[in-house]
Structures are given as structure tokens and as C-alpha cells.
Design an enzyme around this catalytic site. Structure first.
Site, short mmCIF file in Angstrom:
data_model
loop_
_atom_site.label_atom_id
_atom_site.label_comp_id
_atom_site.label_asym_id
_atom_site.label_seq_id
_atom_site.Cartn_x
_atom_site.Cartn_y
_atom_site.Cartn_z
N CYS A 109 0.87 -1.18 0.00
CA CYS A 109 0.00 0.00 0.00
C CYS A 109 0.91 1.23 0.00
O CYS A 109 1.55 1.54 1.01
CB CYS A 109 -0.90 -0.03 1.23
SG CYS A 109 -2.11 1.29 1.29
N CYS A 151 28.93 12.44 -27.66
CA CYS A 151 27.71 12.96 -28.26
C CYS A 151 26.90 11.85 -28.93
O CYS A 151 27.45 11.07 -29.71
CB CYS A 151 28.06 14.03 -29.29
SG CYS A 151 26.65 14.67 -30.21
#
Length: 303
Positions: free
Chosen positions: A106, A135
């Protein structure tokens, strides 16, 4: 760590509880992962989520090792926290027979971040590899040209979901690396071959930089998707070290894959669409041409 709002601090750090049926994830049933709001660690998969009609998100299983249980100070319940940052999640209950696993986590919605499942999942028989070496425009152009590679997507890995954007990643403070996620057919090209291309397409001895691209977002990194990839990458790195191909030590980071965040759309096929731009001419094109000469036998026809 993510900077929390006052209410998030109340729940996550002070072990508070949000009101029932007030959280954004109570009824969400989309496929994806649920991450820790504080540190971004993956906690639950969506296929473990079920509607317990209790007012809070409910899960009948966690990602192995992601959640830690503690006796609650009230003496009757069991608290659950993120194993990585100890942030409060909620409580776990057993014996309710709500699912075959007979367990209910929960969890407060405010303790969670939802990461949607990427719509482009690999087809049956295909696999993923996630690599960073400078890159992502360079690596995308290189790997897209290989036979057996079905797709390449530029993106970010190693940091939090909410910081996975180009401007923020370029600050160098997010933990993200610019990466490419490669979808490939292992019947046509092996993970070891992808690694060979990877190590010959960037400098694995350069710490947190590639050429003039400087910062941890440009680091050399392998995000392994499973134990087999970890073993293959470890063996490859050791083999290269023993071969002594570089004067400096290899600094490539090998870490377990957690999540991939696709880059903004304008990064896709960047070299193919913008090959005449100065950066592409000066940085990307030489790397691509060197790669094509070294791996000519592996290239797709007319790629």
C-alpha cells in the site's frame, strides 16, 4: 536526489500519509515502471499493480531488492521504504487474499514517479543495448549503419526522469549520460560485435569527455540489460586492457540498466539530416568515415 516539496517531505521523510483516493496513481493502469520520487530508483512494475479499492496504489510484488521492510513504530504494521534512499513508501500487508501472491504493498502516490513504457519495444527475438560514448549524434549515425541493427534512438540514462532533457543534462549535474539505445537481432549481429564497434568509435580512456565535449554526460558507459551483457562487457574490457591498445587505462563505466529516456525529437537522425553543419563536419563525419572503413563488412547495403 530530487528536491522535494513540503508535502513530499512530510510523506517521504517524515513518514506521513496522503489522504485516500487523493493520489494521482490510485487508478492508473498504464504499462511502465514506478520509481522512487526522492532518488529515482525503480521500485515496482506496472504488471504488479492491482486495484485494491483501498484509496492508495497497490502492488503485489516489488522489483527484487528495491524495497526494504521495517517494523512500524505502531507495533502492528510493517513499513516499506526505498532500499536506495530509505524514503518512506507506505506499508505492506499479507493474508488478505486479494491476489494469488497474497501480498499488498500500500504505497503513497506522492512517494512515486511513473515512467511510461516506451512504445517502441523490441519485437520477439530482438534485444536492446544501451551505450554512451560522447555525443549521441555520433553513435546514432554509426550504429544505425550496421547490419542486424533494427533501430537506434538517442536519449539519456543514469539520472532521474524529471531531469532527462537536453538543456538540463548539458549542465553536467544530473547523473545522466547521452546514450543510444540500440534494438538489434542477435541472429544477425552479436552484443560482442556491438561492443567492438563501440570501443573503436570513441576514446574509452578519456574520463568525462570526448574531444571538446566535456562533462560527465559525455562519459564512456555501458548500461547492461542483463547478467549476460555484464559478463560480455566485463570480458571485453579485460581483454582490451590486457591487449594494451591505449597508453592510458580504460575508464568505461559498466553499470546495470535501469531506465532510458528518449531525447527530444530533433535529435533523431541528426547527422543524416544536418550533416553539413560545422559540428557534424568537424566531429561526426570523421568518426563515421573511420568506422565505415574499419567495419566495411558489417555495413548495411548502401547505408
Amino acid at each position: 536526489m530530487r528536491e522535494l516539496t513540503d508535502f513530499e517531505k512530510y510523506v517521504i521523510e517524515e513518514k506521513g500519509t496522503e489522504r485516500p483516493f487523493s493520489g494521482e496513481y490510485v487508478t492508473l493502469d498504464a504499462p511502465g515502471l514506478y520509481l522512487c520520487k526522492k532518488c529515482g530508483a525503480p521500485l515496482y512494475r506496472s504488471d504488479s499493480k492491482f486495484n485494491a479499492h483501498c484509496g492508495w496504489p497497490a502492488f503485489d510484488d516489488e522489483i527484487p531488492g528495491a524495497v526494504t521492510r521495517h517494523p512500524d513504530p505502531d507495533g502492528s504494521r510493517t513499513e516499506i521504504v526505498c532500499s536506495h534512499c530509505q524514503g518512506h513508501l507506505g506499508h505492506v500487508f499479507e493474508g488478505e487474499f486479494l491476489t494469488p501472491k497474497n501480498v499488498r504493498h500500500c504505497v503513497n502516490s506522492v512517494s512515486l514517479l511513473f515512467q511510461p513504457q516506451d512504445a517502441e519495444q523490441p519485437r520477439s527475438g530482438e534485444r536492446l543495448a544501451t551505450l554512451g560514448g560522447g555525443c549521441f549524434w555520433c553513435l546514432e549515425a554509426i550504429f544505425a549503419a550496421l547490419k542486424g541493427v533494427k533501430g537506434v534512438r538517442s536519449g539519456y540514462a543514469g539520472g532521474l526522469a524529471e531531469e532527462a532533457d537536453y538543456r538540463t543534462v548539458c549542465s553536467g549535474s544530473t547523473g545522466h549520460a547521452e546514450v543510444v539505445q540500440i534494438t538489434y537481432d542477435p541472429a544477425e549481429i552479436s552484443f560482442d560485435t556491438l561492443l567492438q564497434v563501440f570501443f573503436q568509435s570513441h576514446d574509452p580512456t578519456s574520463l568525462n569527455r570526448q574531444g571538446n565535449d566535456i562533462g560527465p554526460q559525455y562519459r564512456s558507459v555501458i548500461f547492461a540489460h542483463d547478467a549476460e551483457q555484464i559478463d560480455s562487457a566485463s570480458a571485453m574490457i579485460e581483454k582490451l586492457r590486457q591487449a594494451g591498445l591505449w597508453a592510458a587505462p580504460i575508464v568505461t563505466e559498466l553499470t546495470a540498466y535501469q531506465a532510458f529516456y528518449p531525447a527530444e525529437n530533433y535529435h533523431n537522425d541528426y547527422f543524416a539530416l544536418h550533416g553539413e553543419q560545422p559540428y557534424c563536419q568537424l566531429v561526426v563525419r570523421p568518426k563515421v568515415e573511420k568506422f565505415r572503413a574499419a567495419f566495411a563488412a558489417l555495413l548495411k547495403p548502401e547505408s
